[in-house]
Design a protein around this motif. Structure first.
Motif, PDB file in Angstrom:
ATOM      1  N   SER A   3       0.761  -1.021  -0.047  1.00  0.00           N
ATOM      2  CA  SER A   3       0.020   0.162  -0.052  1.00  0.00           C
ATOM      3  C   SER A   3       0.809   1.240   0.055  1.00  0.00           C
ATOM      4  N   GLY A   4       2.050   1.142  -0.528  1.00  0.00           N
ATOM      5  CA  GLY A   4       3.027   2.267  -0.385  1.00  0.00           C
ATOM      6  C   GLY A   4       3.948   2.657   0.539  1.00  0.00           C
ATOM      7  N   TYR A   5       3.758   1.632   1.542  1.00  0.00           N
ATOM      8  CA  TYR A   5       4.956   1.886   2.804  1.00  0.00           C
ATOM      9  C   TYR A   5       5.974   1.189   2.436  1.00  0.00           C
ATOM     10  N   TYR A   6       6.842   1.854   1.862  1.00  0.00           N
ATOM     11  CA  TYR A   6       8.324   0.972   1.270  1.00  0.00           C
ATOM     12  C   TYR A   6       9.125   1.031   2.796  1.00  0.00           C
ATOM     13  N   ASP A   7       9.161   1.769   3.458  1.00  0.00           N
ATOM     14  CA  ASP A   7      10.124   1.845   4.807  1.00  0.00           C
ATOM     15  C   ASP A   7       9.401   0.776   5.969  1.00  0.00           C
ATOM     16  N   PHE A   8       8.146   0.417   5.706  1.00  0.00           N
ATOM     17  CA  PHE A   8       7.691  -0.330   6.823  1.00  0.00           C
ATOM     18  C   PHE A   8       8.258  -1.871   6.751  1.00  0.00           C
ATOM     19  N   ASN A   9       8.325  -2.158   7.979  1.00  0.00           N
ATOM     20  CA  ASN A   9       8.648  -3.686   8.258  1.00  0.00           C
ATOM     21  C   ASN A   9       8.006  -4.265   9.663  1.00  0.00           C
ATOM     22  N   VAL A  10       8.363  -5.479   9.908  1.00  0.00           N
ATOM     23  CA  VAL A  10       7.753  -6.184  10.901  1.00  0.00           C
ATOM     24  C   VAL A  10       8.236  -5.615  12.437  1.00  0.00           C
ATOM     25  N   TYR A  15       2.843  -6.425  19.977  1.00  0.00           N
ATOM     26  CA  TYR A  15       1.626  -7.291  20.190  1.00  0.00           C
ATOM     27  C   TYR A  15       1.429  -7.294  21.934  1.00  0.00           C
ATOM     28  N   LYS A  16       0.250  -7.078  22.411  1.00  0.00           N
ATOM     29  CA  LYS A  16      -0.074  -7.313  23.578  1.00  0.00           C
ATOM     30  C   LYS A  16      -1.024  -8.350  23.929  1.00  0.00           C
ATOM     31  N   MET A  17      -0.802  -9.107  24.844  1.00  0.00           N
ATOM     32  CA  MET A  17      -1.579 -10.447  25.011  1.00  0.00           C
ATOM     33  C   MET A  17      -2.048 -10.516  26.535  1.00  0.00           C
ATOM     34  N   ASP A  18      -3.412 -10.539  26.673  1.00  0.00           N
ATOM     35  CA  ASP A  18      -3.994 -10.873  28.012  1.00  0.00           C
ATOM     36  C   ASP A  18      -4.563 -12.252  28.290  1.00  0.00           C
ATOM     37  N   THR A  19      -4.166 -12.875  28.945  1.00  0.00           N
ATOM     38  CA  THR A  19      -4.787 -14.443  28.934  1.00  0.00           C
ATOM     39  C   THR A  19      -5.454 -14.592  30.277  1.00  0.00           C
ATOM     40  N   LEU A  20      -5.804 -13.504  30.933  1.00  0.00           N
ATOM     41  CA  LEU A  20      -6.330 -13.631  32.464  1.00  0.00           C
ATOM     42  C   LEU A  20      -7.792 -14.216  32.151  1.00  0.00           C
ATOM     43  N   ASN A  21      -8.101 -15.004  33.110  1.00  0.00           N
ATOM     44  CA  ASN A  21      -9.484 -15.696  33.264  1.00  0.00           C
ATOM     45  C   ASN A  21      -9.511 -16.423  32.002  1.00  0.00           C
ATOM     46  N   ASN A  22      -8.461 -17.046  31.446  1.00  0.00           N
ATOM     47  CA  ASN A  22      -8.780 -18.064  30.365  1.00  0.00           C
ATOM     48  C   ASN A  22      -9.156 -17.677  28.953  1.00  0.00           C
ATOM     49  N   ILE A  23      -9.136 -16.276  28.848  1.00  0.00           N
ATOM     50  CA  ILE A  23      -9.804 -15.830  27.607  1.00  0.00           C
ATOM     51  C   ILE A  23      -8.627 -15.126  26.954  1.00  0.00           C
ATOM     52  N   ALA A  24      -8.204 -15.384  25.871  1.00  0.00           N
ATOM     53  CA  ALA A  24      -6.941 -14.778  24.972  1.00  0.00           C
ATOM     54  C   ALA A  24      -7.459 -13.445  24.372  1.00  0.00           C
ATOM     55  N   ASN A  25      -6.994 -12.530  24.964  1.00  0.00           N
ATOM     56  CA  ASN A  25      -7.240 -11.002  24.023  1.00  0.00           C
ATOM     57  C   ASN A  25      -5.883 -10.851  23.578  1.00  0.00           C
ATOM     58  N   VAL A  26      -5.856 -10.579  22.310  1.00  0.00           N
ATOM     59  CA  VAL A  26      -4.510 -10.084  21.750  1.00  0.00           C
ATOM     60  C   VAL A  26      -4.987  -8.676  20.999  1.00  0.00           C
ATOM     61  N   GLU A  27      -3.986  -7.830  21.286  1.00  0.00           N
ATOM     62  CA  GLU A  27      -4.057  -6.614  20.537  1.00  0.00           C
ATOM     63  C   GLU A  27      -2.577  -6.366  19.720  1.00  0.00           C
ATOM     64  N   ILE A  28      -2.762  -5.837  18.682  1.00  0.00           N
ATOM     65  CA  ILE A  28      -1.831  -5.390  17.822  1.00  0.00           C
ATOM     66  C   ILE A  28      -1.659  -4.081  17.640  1.00  0.00           C
ATOM     67  N   VAL A  29      -0.311  -3.688  17.951  1.00  0.00           N
ATOM     68  CA  VAL A  29      -0.239  -2.147  17.955  1.00  0.00           C
ATOM     69  C   VAL A  29       0.857  -2.071  16.827  1.00  0.00           C
TER      70      VAL A  29
END
Length: 181
Positions: A3-10, A15-29
């Motif tokens: 999409s045009g982002y030449y300088d962008f890389n991994v 990643y933020k993960m919250d596995t409290l109470n056996n529920i996986a909540n993943v947030e990608i920043v």
């Protein structure tokens, strides 16, 4: 990067993960890019989109000559403009520009697209005319949201021959044979 982002890389992903109470909540920043300012301070800036400015093809590229004497080697080239694309040749040109243009998917004036670059390199390899193919991008000095692209193409050996000689000794009989390929 398509999409045009030449300088962008991994490295810009977090990643933020919250596995409290056996529920996986993943947030990608996605982090902003860091740029060094003139006063050596670092600041965050948004990722920039890039457009393709000029596309060049160098179909006679010899990496060994580049290593030996870079400045003299590149002074031997001449540029031919054909359909708004640059073709950089040294000596006689044995390849018609249309052959390369039919294999090219990187469009001038279009937004940078990494898939188009890889498709072009694949198409160049499928021609079986080049041993090595590589794309090099550099930012335009006047407008840094524009990229110039050069495809460095190293020709493969199209024809070769070999001569093999063979001697035999069977039951005291001496023989001589040969192959010409």
């Amino acid at each position: 990067r398509d999409s045009g982002y030449y300088d962008f890389n991994v490295d810009y992903f977090r990643y933020k993960m919250d596995t409290l109470n056996n529920i996986a909540n993943v947030e990608i920043v996605i982090n902003n890019a860091l740029r060094r300012n003139a006063d050596n301070t670092v600041s965050e800036v948004s990722h920039k989109k890039y457009w393709i400015n000029k596309v060049y093809f160098l179909p006679n590229f010899d990496p060994q000559q580049t290593i030996k004497n870079r400045s003299e080697y590149f002074n031997t080239f001449d540029t031919l403009n054909y359909n708004n694309f640059g073709f950089i040749f040294s000596g006689n040109q044995n390849l018609k520009p249309n052959v390369l243009l039919r294999s090219n998917t990187v469009e001038q004036g279009a937004i940078y697209n990494n898939t188009n670059v890889n498709t072009t390199l694949t198409n160049m390899n499928e021609l079986r005319l080049f041993r090595l193919s590589n794309a090099n991008f550099y930012k335009e000095k006047a407008i840094d949201s524009l990229l110039n692209c050069t495809f460095f193409l190293t020709p493969s050996t199209l024809q070769n021959f070999s001569v093999n000689f063979e001697t035999t000794n069977t039951s005291g009989n001496i023989g001589l044979g040969g192959n010409f390929n």
